[in-house]
Enzyme design. Structure first.
Site, short mmCIF file in Angstrom:
data_model
loop_
_atom_site.label_atom_id
_atom_site.label_comp_id
_atom_site.label_asym_id
_atom_site.label_seq_id
_atom_site.Cartn_x
_atom_site.Cartn_y
_atom_site.Cartn_z
N GLY A 20 14.06 -4.94 5.76
CA GLY A 20 13.78 -3.97 4.72
C GLY A 20 15.04 -3.47 4.05
N GLY A 22 14.92 -1.00 1.57
CA GLY A 22 14.69 0.28 0.90
C GLY A 22 15.82 1.23 1.27
N GLY A 23 15.64 2.49 0.95
CA GLY A 23 16.69 3.47 1.23
C GLY A 23 17.01 3.54 2.71
N GLY A 25 16.64 1.15 5.18
CA GLY A 25 17.35 -0.04 5.65
C GLY A 25 18.78 -0.08 5.12
N PHE A 125 9.59 22.44 -5.30
CA PHE A 125 8.59 21.44 -4.91
C PHE A 125 7.56 22.15 -4.04
CE2 PHE A 125 8.85 16.58 -4.82
CZ PHE A 125 9.29 16.50 -6.12
N GLN A 246 -1.43 10.38 3.17
CA GLN A 246 -1.39 11.48 2.20
C GLN A 246 -1.96 11.06 0.85
OE1 GLN A 246 2.57 12.98 0.39
NE2 GLN A 246 1.76 14.73 1.51
N HIS A 248 -1.80 12.08 -2.92
CA HIS A 248 -1.01 12.90 -3.85
C HIS A 248 -1.96 13.47 -4.89
CE1 HIS A 248 2.01 14.18 -6.69
NE2 HIS A 248 2.97 13.86 -5.85
N LEU A 258 2.10 7.40 -10.19
CA LEU A 258 2.39 8.78 -9.79
C LEU A 258 2.98 9.62 -10.91
CD1 LEU A 258 2.71 10.75 -7.33
CD2 LEU A 258 5.08 10.04 -7.30
N THR A 260 5.04 12.92 -10.78
CA THR A 260 5.75 13.65 -9.72
C THR A 260 5.36 15.13 -9.63
OG1 THR A 260 7.90 14.42 -8.94
CG2 THR A 260 7.74 13.97 -11.27
N GLU A 261 5.45 15.63 -8.38
CA GLU A 261 5.26 17.06 -8.12
C GLU A 261 6.30 17.88 -8.89
OE1 GLU A 261 4.00 17.74 -4.05
OE2 GLU A 261 5.75 19.05 -3.85
N ARG A 292 0.60 19.33 -0.51
CA ARG A 292 -0.21 18.30 -1.19
C ARG A 292 -1.63 18.21 -0.68
NH1 ARG A 292 4.50 13.70 -1.83
NH2 ARG A 292 5.57 14.86 -3.46
N HIS A 359 -0.92 8.05 -1.38
CA HIS A 359 0.50 8.08 -1.74
C HIS A 359 1.45 7.77 -0.60
CE1 HIS A 359 4.08 9.28 -3.87
NE2 HIS A 359 4.32 10.29 -3.06
N GLU A 393 9.68 5.11 6.07
CA GLU A 393 8.23 5.32 6.02
C GLU A 393 7.50 4.46 7.05
OE1 GLU A 393 6.71 5.52 2.01
OE2 GLU A 393 4.64 5.54 2.71
N ARG A 404 3.01 15.33 4.75
CA ARG A 404 4.42 15.36 4.36
C ARG A 404 4.65 16.30 3.19
NH1 ARG A 404 7.71 12.70 0.38
NH2 ARG A 404 6.05 11.37 -0.40
N SER A 409 10.68 12.77 2.18
CA SER A 409 10.71 11.38 2.60
C SER A 409 12.02 10.70 2.23
CB SER A 409 9.54 10.61 1.99
OG SER A 409 9.67 9.26 2.34
C1 FAD Z 1 5.80 6.38 -6.73
C2 FAD Z 1 6.46 7.06 -5.57
C3 FAD Z 1 7.26 8.17 -5.79
C4 FAD Z 1 7.88 8.82 -4.71
N1 FAD Z 1 8.66 9.91 -4.96
C5 FAD Z 1 9.29 10.52 -3.91
C6 FAD Z 1 10.14 11.63 -4.13
O1 FAD Z 1 10.37 12.07 -5.26
N2 FAD Z 1 10.73 12.21 -3.05
C7 FAD Z 1 10.52 11.76 -1.78
O2 FAD Z 1 11.08 12.32 -0.85
N3 FAD Z 1 9.73 10.68 -1.55
C8 FAD Z 1 9.11 10.06 -2.59
N4 FAD Z 1 8.31 8.98 -2.35
C9 FAD Z 1 8.26 8.40 -0.99
C10 FAD Z 1 9.53 7.62 -0.73
O3 FAD Z 1 9.99 7.02 -1.90
C11 FAD Z 1 9.29 6.51 0.30
O4 FAD Z 1 8.65 7.02 1.44
C12 FAD Z 1 10.63 5.90 0.76
O5 FAD Z 1 11.40 5.53 -0.37
C13 FAD Z 1 10.41 4.71 1.67
O6 FAD Z 1 11.65 4.09 1.90
P1 FAD Z 1 11.81 2.95 3.00
O7 FAD Z 1 13.23 2.55 2.98
O8 FAD Z 1 11.22 3.42 4.27
O9 FAD Z 1 10.87 1.76 2.49
P2 FAD Z 1 10.77 0.97 1.10
O10 FAD Z 1 11.65 1.51 0.05
O11 FAD Z 1 9.31 0.87 0.80
O12 FAD Z 1 11.32 -0.46 1.47
C14 FAD Z 1 10.64 -1.34 2.33
C15 FAD Z 1 11.44 -2.62 2.44
O13 FAD Z 1 10.87 -3.45 3.45
C16 FAD Z 1 10.85 -4.78 3.02
N5 FAD Z 1 9.78 -5.48 3.75
C17 FAD Z 1 8.54 -5.02 4.01
N6 FAD Z 1 7.85 -5.94 4.72
C18 FAD Z 1 8.67 -6.99 4.90
C19 FAD Z 1 8.54 -8.24 5.54
N7 FAD Z 1 7.41 -8.63 6.15
N8 FAD Z 1 9.60 -9.09 5.53
C20 FAD Z 1 10.76 -8.74 4.91
N9 FAD Z 1 10.92 -7.56 4.29
C21 FAD Z 1 9.90 -6.70 4.29
C22 FAD Z 1 10.64 -4.70 1.52
O14 FAD Z 1 11.10 -5.85 0.88
C23 FAD Z 1 11.49 -3.46 1.18
O15 FAD Z 1 12.82 -3.86 0.98
C24 FAD Z 1 7.69 8.32 -3.41
C25 FAD Z 1 6.90 7.20 -3.19
C26 FAD Z 1 6.27 6.59 -4.26
C27 FAD Z 1 5.38 5.42 -3.98
#
Ligand code: FAD
Length: 598
Positions: A20, A22-23, A25, A125, A246, A248, A258, A260-261, A292, A359, A393, A404, A409
């Site tokens: 992963g 995302g933020g 990882g 928020f 959750q 939203h 979405l 946003t809040e 929420r 959400h 997440e 939440r 998050s």
């Molecule tokens: C539209 C939206 C707006 C949001 N706004 C806010 C906000 O303003 N404030 C806040 O606090 N939170 C917010 N959230 C929640 C927050 O953004 C997420 O909970 C958080 O960014 C999740 O980050 P993460 O690194 O856990 O996962 P993600 O960013 O979802 O990354 C998951 C990673 O896992 C990888 N992956 C998954 N499965 C596999 C697999 N089988 N093999 C290889 N790779 C895989 C994907 O490629 C990806 O890189 C929002 C969420 C959404 C949907």
């Protein structure tokens, strides 16, 4: 093509493999790469397409840049927001670390919006208070306009490129390599060219994000399919609190993107068909900025009472035009664009049609606040799965409990991404070599993919996309904002039936290069396991708490249910178990449960 020997599986050796980008990882990878370890990130999409990029409103930290604030008030709000299901040691850890970790992001290059005096801009928020709810609304959410996730993710990606993290992008993780000593690697499939890869690692970190696609209407990206939780279930370990999803309050009506809040944080508010600011009735103090779960339930009740808008009376309106075009274009430019594109509404002039939309996944892979994956083995003592970690997440640490708070998050992913880096750094001093692996360890993953290629020879059986639609509709219809025994019981039966159907499903596309139908099939397998444990956990929990609201059990029952659900999938179906909530924080006094009013 058949795979009979490891000659056909490419081997990779790293100190740490993170699944992963995302933020969560990327924050963790940065910590470990900067400490000199050989770090790999395996991700099924290009790194900056992870769902974190979509986060809008902001990230919480008690910086007190606008009004005085304190991490202890932040902690109180988070415990209360969690409806007393959050683990208070983890919540204390997160809220104390927040100001330091957010300032660190600023120094790493995140382009936060600014106040006149040059400090980070902070907005209101939901569920935020001062002086333990006595002193009014706090302004705790640090924002980069309404593109905060984008700013954070791109900064962390650039920092990782500098630090030398290895990226395996468009690789799909298929199976964890585990034995009695814990986890030693992961098998993955290269989506682009269809080859198999064995990643051997001294530590494996799951940072795979949420499982929003279990539902039909969601704010989550198509890639949010709970793959990490499914990998853990498949390894015979439990997932935690999956009944808490959750909703939203303000997804764009019918389609889900979405709003946003932060819109309500800047002064926007909700109206019903009679033009009434109905949140004043449900939450007299916090009004539109109640938590929420409270706002989503209020909207659902307004719609039920026939006060919804539109031809089907199934949405309410979010009004923000009174904020003025200048403020909207400065603080909420992305919202302006989303409303225009998806709802055809110019929000500087008209309100946006909104309704509660799935959400966020509160549940996930159980961990302690050091981010180590934990499980219980029939008794009550918690054990650590050596070398396996979960963050973001995908994990259930659990700082959000049953609900939440917005802005917590993005905070969780960076705080626990950092914590995980520190913990793994120490662990690598003990586990200094890659242990020898079972010679057949790659076979299960290969069989998982090859069976889908075999399915292309069949003419009968449902298509993957049809099974997915059925599953998502069942979840939406039976496990939404309000839940009851009969409706959920029917939902459990239907989910079990559709899970059997998936075993007979077939794929049409036999191509090995960039086969997106195969990706969807694998994702559906993952979603299905999580849908099954969600349904079973929800039916069993005979109370209302946070996002789990039951018509037939409207009250919270702390005597019986202030405990976490643990769910596994065994031979005979879903197996449920429970563990106590960690009500003791690290240094301060515990916040005992009380009635939640906003
Ligand atoms: C539209 C939206 C707006 C949001 N706004 C806010 C906000 O303003 N404030 C806040 O606090 N939170 C917010 N959230 C929640 C927050 O953004 C997420 O909970 C958080 O960014 C999740 O980050 P993460 O690194 O856990 O996962 P993600 O960013 O979802 O990354 C998951 C990673 O896992 C990888 N992956 C998954 N499965 C596999 C697999 N089988 N093999 C290889 N790779 C895989 C994907 O490629 C990806 O890189 C929002 C969420 C959404 C949907």
């Amino acid at each position: 093509m058949t795979y009979l020997s490891t000659d056909n599986v490419e081997n990779h050796f790293h100190d740490v493999v993170i699944i992963g980008s995302g933020g969560a990882g990327m924050r963790c990878a940065l910590q470990l790469a900067d400490a000199g370890h050989r770090v790999a990130i395996v991700t099924k999409v290009l790194p900056t397409r992870s769902h974190t990029v979509a986060a809008q409103g902001g990230i919480n930290a008690s910086l007190g840049n606008v009004l005085s604030d304190h991490w202890h008030w932040h902690m109180y709000d988070t415990v209360k927001g969690s409806d007393y299901l959050g683990d208070q040691d983890a919540i204390e850890y997160m809220c104390r670390a927040a100001p330091r970790i957010v300032r660190e992001l600023e120094h790493q290059g995140v382009t936060f919006s600014r106040l006149e005096n040059g400090t980070i801009y902070q907005r209101a928020f939901g569920g935020q208070s001062r002086e333990f709810g006595e002193g009014g609304q706090a302004l705790r959410t640090c924002a980069a306009a309404d593109r905060t996730g984008h700013a954070i993710l791109h900064t962390l990606y650039q920092q990782n490129l500098r630090a030398g993290t290895h990226f395996y992008q468009e690789f799909f993780a298929l199976d964890l390599i585990t034995d009695q000593d814990g986890c030693h690697g992961v098998m993955a499939w290269d989506i682009a060219n269809g080859t198999y890869h064995l990643f051997q690692a001294k530590a494996v970190i799951l940072a795979t994000g949420g499982a929003g696609r279990v539902f039909k209407t969601t704010t989550n990206a198509h890639i949010c399919t709970g793959d990490g939780g499914a990998l853990v279930l498949d390894a015979g370990l439990p997932v935690e609190d999956m009944e808490f999803f959750q909703f939203h309050p303000t997804g764009i009506a019918d389609i889900g993107p979405l709003i946003t809040e932060g819109v309500r944080g800047e002064g926007g508010y909700l109206l019903n068909a009679e033009g009434e600011r109905f949140m004043e009735r449900y939450a007299p103090t916090a009004k539109d900025l109640a938590s929420r779960d409270v706002v989503s339930r209020a909207i659902a009740l307004e719609i039920r009472a026939g006060r919804g808008c539109g031809p089907n009376k199934d949405y309410v309106l979010l009004k923000l035009d009174h904020l003025g075009e200048e403020l909207i274009m400065k603080r909420l430019p992305n919202i302006h664009e989303l409303a225009l594109r998806f709802a055809g509404v110019d929000c500087t002039k008209e309100p946006i049609p909104v309704q509660p939309t799935m959400h966020y996944t509160m549940g996930g892979i159980p961990t302690n606040y050091h981010t180590e994956v934990v499980y219980t083995d029939g008794d009550d003592t918690e054990k650590v799965c050596g070398g396996l970690y979960a963050i973001g997440e995908a994990a259930c640490v659990s700082v959000h409990g049953a609900n939440r708070l917005g802005g917590n998050s993005l905070l969780e992913i960076v705080v626990f991404g950092h914590a995980c880096g520190e913990r793994v750094n120490a662990f690598l001093k003990q586990r200094r070599y890659h242990p020898p692996l079972d010679k057949d360890c790659w076979k299960k993953a290969v069989a998982r993919v090859e069976k889908w290629f075999h399915s292309t020879d069949r003419e009968d059986g449902p298509r993957v996309s049809d099974v997915r639609k059925r599953m998502q509709t069942i979840m939406q219809d039976h496990f939404s904002v309000y839940r009851t025994e009969d409706v959920m019981r029917e939902g459990v039966e239907q989910i079990e039936a559709v899970a059997k159907e998936l075993k007979q499903a077939r794929m049409d596309d036999a191509c090995r290069l960039f086969n997106t139908e195969l990706v969807e099939a694998l994702e559906l397998e993952n979603l299905m396991g999580l849908a099954r444990v969600t349904a079973a956990g929800a039916l069993a929990r005979t109370e209302s708490r946070g996002a789990h609201a039951r018509d037939d059990y409207p009250d919270r029952d702390d005597q019986l249910w202030q405990k976490h659900t643990l769910a596994k999938i065994g031979e005979s179906g879903v197996e449920l178990d429970y563990k106590p909530v960690r009500t003791q924080p690290m240094t301060v006094a515990s916040f005992p449960p009380k009635k939640r009013v906003y």
